[in-house]
Design an enzyme around this catalytic site. Structure first.
Site, mmCIF file in Angstrom:
data_model
loop_
_atom_site.group_PDB
_atom_site.id
_atom_site.type_symbol
_atom_site.label_atom_id
_atom_site.label_comp_id
_atom_site.label_asym_id
_atom_site.label_seq_id
_atom_site.Cartn_x
_atom_site.Cartn_y
_atom_site.Cartn_z
ATOM 1 N N GLU A 137 0.792 -1.233 0.000
ATOM 2 C CA GLU A 137 0.000 0.000 0.000
ATOM 3 C C GLU A 137 0.820 1.278 0.000
ATOM 4 O O GLU A 137 0.332 2.310 -0.462
ATOM 5 C CB GLU A 137 -0.993 -0.017 1.164
ATOM 6 C CG GLU A 137 -2.034 -1.111 0.995
ATOM 7 C CD GLU A 137 -3.241 -0.964 1.892
ATOM 8 O OE1 GLU A 137 -3.346 0.037 2.626
ATOM 9 O OE2 GLU A 137 -4.102 -1.861 1.851
ATOM 10 N N GLU A 167 -4.770 -6.410 -7.439
ATOM 11 C CA GLU A 167 -5.368 -5.988 -8.713
ATOM 12 C C GLU A 167 -6.711 -5.288 -8.558
ATOM 13 O O GLU A 167 -7.147 -4.569 -9.448
ATOM 14 C CB GLU A 167 -5.494 -7.170 -9.661
ATOM 15 C CG GLU A 167 -6.450 -8.253 -9.198
ATOM 16 C CD GLU A 167 -6.521 -9.421 -10.167
ATOM 17 O OE1 GLU A 167 -7.595 -10.044 -10.222
ATOM 18 O OE2 GLU A 167 -5.532 -9.701 -10.859
#
Length: 178
Positions: A97, A138
């Protein structure tokens, strides 16, 4: 005040829903007074949340949350995969992240809403960050937003964040740094 036994005994269980992340059960239970009732329970594998500190900033993520129909500003977080430890998950999520790896310290865990779910979120603090990106999931679209520690504390204090794990993570790691 009279003390009494507070446990409930499961009589039966029915699976209502089995999804990618959660399972929902409808349990019949025997109450301490002998009567019966129904409990709807969401079982969750657990998650982690990380407060990554880079200099005088917290690396937060802005992302769209479908359930709320809006963008949120949060600390990095994610679901623990089967067989994965919370610490391993925290290191993976931090890299996925934010693109950084670092030294992490376990701050504590909390149950998100014990009235209907067993979900626990483990909170970590990450420092000594070094750039080492992993490819994001994804189905995950987010932007990293560096936020000054004092600004993050102000967001918590003035109800500018609407995510409990983020507010608690910031308070637990930065609360004394005002």
């Amino acid at each position: 005040m009279i003390e009494c036994e507070l446990t409930e005994e499961q009589i039966s269980q029915e699976t209502i829903f089995e999804g990618k992340i959660i399972r929902v059960y409808k349990d019949s239970v025997r109450l301490p007074n002998g009567k019966s009732s129904v409990r709807e329970i969401v079982r969750h594998p657990g998650a982690v949340a990380i407060v990554p500190q880079l200099d005088d900033k917290i690396l937060m993520v802005k992302q769209y949350r479908y359930a709320l129909a809006k963008e949120t500003l949060e600390i990095p977080a994610g679901k623990i995969d089967p067989g994965e430890t919370p610490e391993t998950c925290a290191l993976r999520e931090l890299r996925e992240e934010t693109g950084y790896i670092g030294d992490i310290t376990y701050i504590g865990g909390f149950h998100t809403s014990p009235g209907f779910t067993d979900e626990i979120i483990h909170i970590y603090q990450a420092v000594n960050l070094v750039w080492s990106p992993l490819e994001a999931d994804e189905d995950e679209f987010l932007n990293v937003v560096p936020v000054l520690v004092q600004e993050a504390m102000d967001l918590v204090i003035h109800n500018g964040l609407h995510d409990a794990k983020t507010a608690l993570g910031i308070l637990l790691t930065c609360g004394g740094n005002k």
